[in-house]
Motif scaffolding. Structure first.
Motif, short mmCIF file in Angstrom:
data_model
loop_
_atom_site.label_atom_id
_atom_site.label_comp_id
_atom_site.label_asym_id
_atom_site.label_seq_id
_atom_site.Cartn_x
_atom_site.Cartn_y
_atom_site.Cartn_z
N ARG A 103 0.87 -1.19 0.00
CA ARG A 103 0.00 0.00 0.00
C ARG A 103 0.90 1.23 0.00
NH1 ARG A 103 -5.05 -0.36 -1.28
NH2 ARG A 103 -5.79 1.10 0.25
N VAL A 104 0.64 2.14 -0.92
CA VAL A 104 1.42 3.37 -1.00
C VAL A 104 0.48 4.56 -1.12
CG1 VAL A 104 3.40 2.23 -2.09
CG2 VAL A 104 1.67 3.31 -3.52
N ARG A 105 0.98 5.72 -0.76
CA ARG A 105 0.23 6.97 -0.94
C ARG A 105 0.54 7.52 -2.31
NH1 ARG A 105 2.80 7.10 3.71
NH2 ARG A 105 1.58 7.00 5.62
N VAL A 106 -0.50 7.91 -3.04
CA VAL A 106 -0.32 8.58 -4.32
C VAL A 106 -0.33 10.07 -4.02
CG1 VAL A 106 -1.24 8.97 -6.63
CG2 VAL A 106 -1.42 6.70 -5.57
N ARG A 107 0.82 10.72 -4.16
CA ARG A 107 0.93 12.14 -3.82
C ARG A 107 0.46 13.05 -4.94
NH1 ARG A 107 0.71 12.88 1.39
NH2 ARG A 107 2.25 11.67 2.50
N ASN A 108 0.68 12.66 -6.18
CA ASN A 108 0.09 13.38 -7.30
C ASN A 108 -0.12 12.42 -8.45
OD1 ASN A 108 2.45 13.47 -9.03
ND2 ASN A 108 3.22 15.13 -7.76
N LEU A 109 -1.03 12.77 -9.32
CA LEU A 109 -1.45 11.87 -10.38
C LEU A 109 -1.78 12.68 -11.62
CD1 LEU A 109 -2.44 8.94 -11.14
CD2 LEU A 109 -4.69 9.67 -10.35
N SER A 110 -1.28 12.22 -12.76
CA SER A 110 -1.64 12.82 -14.04
C SER A 110 -2.07 11.68 -14.95
CB SER A 110 -0.45 13.57 -14.65
OG SER A 110 0.54 12.66 -15.08
N ASP A 111 -2.49 12.00 -16.15
CA ASP A 111 -2.90 10.95 -17.08
C ASP A 111 -1.72 10.05 -17.45
OD1 ASP A 111 -5.40 12.05 -17.00
OD2 ASP A 111 -5.34 12.90 -19.00
N GLY A 112 -0.50 10.57 -17.39
CA GLY A 112 0.66 9.81 -17.83
C GLY A 112 1.51 9.21 -16.73
N GLY A 113 1.25 9.55 -15.46
CA GLY A 113 2.08 9.00 -14.40
C GLY A 113 1.64 9.45 -13.02
N MET A 114 2.46 9.09 -12.02
CA MET A 114 2.12 9.41 -10.64
C MET A 114 3.38 9.50 -9.80
SD MET A 114 0.92 5.75 -9.03
CE MET A 114 1.83 5.75 -7.50
N MET A 115 3.24 10.13 -8.64
CA MET A 115 4.29 10.09 -7.64
C MET A 115 3.72 9.33 -6.46
SD MET A 115 6.49 12.98 -5.57
CE MET A 115 5.09 13.69 -4.72
N GLY A 116 4.45 8.31 -6.01
CA GLY A 116 4.02 7.51 -4.87
C GLY A 116 5.00 7.64 -3.72
N GLU A 117 4.51 7.27 -2.53
CA GLU A 117 5.35 7.31 -1.34
C GLU A 117 4.96 6.15 -0.45
OE1 GLU A 117 6.62 10.54 2.01
OE2 GLU A 117 4.51 10.48 1.42
#
Length: 127
Positions: free
Chosen positions: A30-44
């Motif tokens: 389980r990870v936190r999605v900090r930002n999301l776009s149509d092409g990718g994401m930043m997880g933590e």
């Protein structure tokens, strides 16, 4: 140029939990999605990934997405999706089971028709 965002996809910061499995591993993290776009994401999160790792990501309302780790910095990492997703879908509120029940719940008791009021006698207030 430090501090200038040169990415072409728009991103919104928000909080979403995702389940990620690294290719050739069976354990989901389980990870936190900090930002999301149509092409990718930043997880933590507490997941050991390296640049180039292949991932299977379950983004809830968006669905299952494949991607590749583009960068890693401490507990945060960036993922480039294999195919664009509808990131707006992740931001939408969960809808009620049906439009009719939702519409009835959104109307105050005072503004309901007599037929709507009679349909729910248990909601009548005793005076």
């Amino acid at each position: 140029m430090a501090g200038v965002d040169t990415r072409s996809d728009s991103r919104d910061s928000f909080f979403l939990l995702a389940s990620i499995t690294v290719e050739c591993a069976s354990e989901a993290h389980r990870v936190r999605v900090r930002n999301l776009s149509d092409g990718g994401m930043m997880g933590e999160g507490e997941i050991a990934v390296r640049r180039g790792d292949r991932l299977a990501i379950d983004l809830g309302k968006v669905g299952q997405v494949g991607g590749t780790v583009a960068w890693v910095q401490g507990r945060r990492f960036g993922v480039a999706f294999d195919h664009e997703v509808d990131s707006e879908r992740a931001r939408r509120p969960v809808l009620a089971d049906s439009a009719k029940s939702r519409a009835e719940n959104d109307v105050s008791w005072f503004h309901r028709t007599p037929a709507q009021q009679a349909a729910q006698p248990e909601r009548l207030r005793k005076v």
